[in-house]
Enzyme design. Structure first.
Site, PDB file in Angstrom:
ATOM      1  CG  HIS A 130       4.780 -25.120  16.180  1.00 36.00           C
ATOM      2  ND1 HIS A 130       4.599 -24.585  15.766  1.00 36.00           N
ATOM      3  CD2 HIS A 130       3.694 -25.784  16.331  1.00 36.00           C
ATOM      4  CE1 HIS A 130       3.393 -23.882  14.961  1.00 36.00           C
ATOM      5  NE2 HIS A 130       2.761 -24.773  16.125  1.00 36.00           N
ATOM      6  CD  GLU A 138       8.353 -23.385  15.221  1.00 34.48           C
ATOM      7  OE1 GLU A 138       7.784 -22.711  16.335  1.00 34.48           O
ATOM      8  OE2 GLU A 138       7.478 -23.891  14.644  1.00 34.48           O
ATOM      9  CG  HIS A 144       6.229 -19.589  17.251  1.00 33.29           C
ATOM     10  ND1 HIS A 144       5.784 -20.639  16.888  1.00 33.29           N
ATOM     11  CD2 HIS A 144       5.613 -18.813  17.896  1.00 33.29           C
ATOM     12  CE1 HIS A 144       4.822 -20.734  17.699  1.00 33.29           C
ATOM     13  NE2 HIS A 144       4.647 -19.700  18.715  1.00 33.29           N
ATOM     14  CD  GLU A 148       7.095 -17.830  13.588  1.00 29.06           C
ATOM     15  OE1 GLU A 148       7.891 -18.280  13.207  1.00 29.06           O
ATOM     16  OE2 GLU A 148       6.360 -17.522  13.752  1.00 29.06           O
TER      17      GLU A 148
END
Length: 375
Positions: A166, A169, A259, A335
């Site tokens: 992504h 990010e 991420h 994350e």
């Protein structure tokens, strides 16, 4: 006064910029998809003015909860980024800021430019420990860079780290920079011990097209790469197609997919509990990895995160699930927050590129803790 975004990763729509106290903006969607959340633009001619910037469509973006307790980042030199006062109410995000110079940049998170990416590749190769190769091309013909670090012998364990599926990010590539800095340091004993046992395969940016375009979540064809792993195609998701093919060629013993999460103000991981091949060996490896990552970095925690998948319910089109199941290996999605880490808040900087970099360095300790148990 002028607002512009015609540069690498720049993205914003101007509704009105007539007065300093009523600058009206809209966050632009990805070029070929409905996702909207990333923004990055330059404001000129507003030095020492009380500026009010309103993002009118914040409530219509992909993750409205991401704006709650969130603070926009700003910079005068695009090197040093800091947080500025931001509030969210009734679907509108409002920034109040008095710029101290005539040129100031605002962004969703500290950017990681394509030039920085190329510099990172060059610096890694310059270490003498790293081979750089192009495993394929993106939708728009950009190189998909793979860094291979280690002896590359068949007996080596194979450790894979990918980032920025992504593109918005950006903390993910900051993480990789820290990871590489430590792994390529010949004076670091953990790095040396790891390279005696494993070859590392690192893709610092899985989505260069989306990164340059200023997309939040998709590539130039509108594909969310982290939903393409079950059946990638050269037309829609060549980035996943090429990396997956290389994995099939060399194998995977440990996989990390890096991420950032818009809403959750913590650092956490998500594993493979829901895949068909999940077993007690993987569960034990997961617990050991988390334990040592927390010891290496108090920024990491395991209380808050995503709900665990029930057995057999994992989405195998996602990278961590597909890789973990296909190779019966320890696989984690890691994350980091766009906001701040609520366990260790920093009012001036929030979660930042440098904190992401330090977490990347710390990850080597957790990998070292599990390396002898992977197989």
């Amino acid at each position: 006064m002028k607002i512009s975004s015609n540069f690498d990763a720049g993205s914003i729509e101007i509704v009105s910029a007539e007065t300093f106290d009523d600058i009206q903006l809209r966050i632009r969607r990805d070029n070929a998809a409905e996702f909207a959340q990333w923004f990055y633009f330059r404001l000129q001619g507003a030095a020492y003015q009380n500026c009010t910037l309103r993002f009118l469509n914040a409530g219509e973006c992909a993750y409205p909860a991401g704006w709650e307790n969130y603070q926009v980042v700003a910079s005068y030199d695009r090197v040093n980024w800091f947080r500025v006062s931001s509030t969210y109410a009734n679907g509108v995000m409002t920034v109040e800021h008095v710029p101290l110079a005539n040129s100031v940049y605002y962004a969703y998170f500290e950017p990681y430019s394509y030039e920085q990416h190329l510099n990172l590749i060059g610096q890694a190769q310059g270490s003498g420990l790293c081979d750089v190769s192009c495993v394929g091309e993106t939708v728009e013909g950009r190189d998909l860079d793979l860094l291979t670090i280690g002896h590359q012998v068949e007996s080596d364990l194979k450790v894979w780290v990918i980032a920025r599926q992504h593109p918005g990010e950006t903390m993910a590539e900051w993480f990789v920079e820290g990871f590489l800095n430590r792994l390529l340091d010949p004076q670091d004993p953990t790095a040396r011990a790891l390279l005696d046992k494993a070859t590392f395969y690192v893709v610092p940016n899985m989505n260069p097209d989306g990164s340059v375009r200023g997309n939040l979540r998709t590539n130039a064809a509108g594909a969310n790469l982290n939903r393409e792993w079950l059946e990638p195609s050269l037309e829609r998701s060549p980035e996943v197609f090429h990396v997956r093919r290389k994995m099939e060629e060399v194998g995977v013993d440990l996989f990390l997919d890096i991420h950032g999460d818009e809403a959750i103000p913590y650092v956490f991981v998500a594993g493979t509990e829901g895949v068909p091949s999940y077993n007690p060996r993987i569960a034990a490896l997961e617990e050991r990895f988390k334990h040592y990552l927390h010891l290496a970095s108090p920024d990491f925690q395991d209380e808050f995160g995503y709900a665990k998948d029930a057995p057999g319910t994992a989405n195998l089109s996602m990278a961590t699930a597909w890789v973990g199941n296909r190779f019966d290996c320890l696989a984690y999605t890691l994350e980091m927050p766009f906001k701040d880490n609520d366990n260790l808040p920093d009012d001036d900087y929030g979660w930042s590129g440098q904190r992401s970099l330090r977490l990347g360095e710390a990850a080597l300790t957790a990998i070292y803790a599990v390396i002898n148990q992977l197989r």
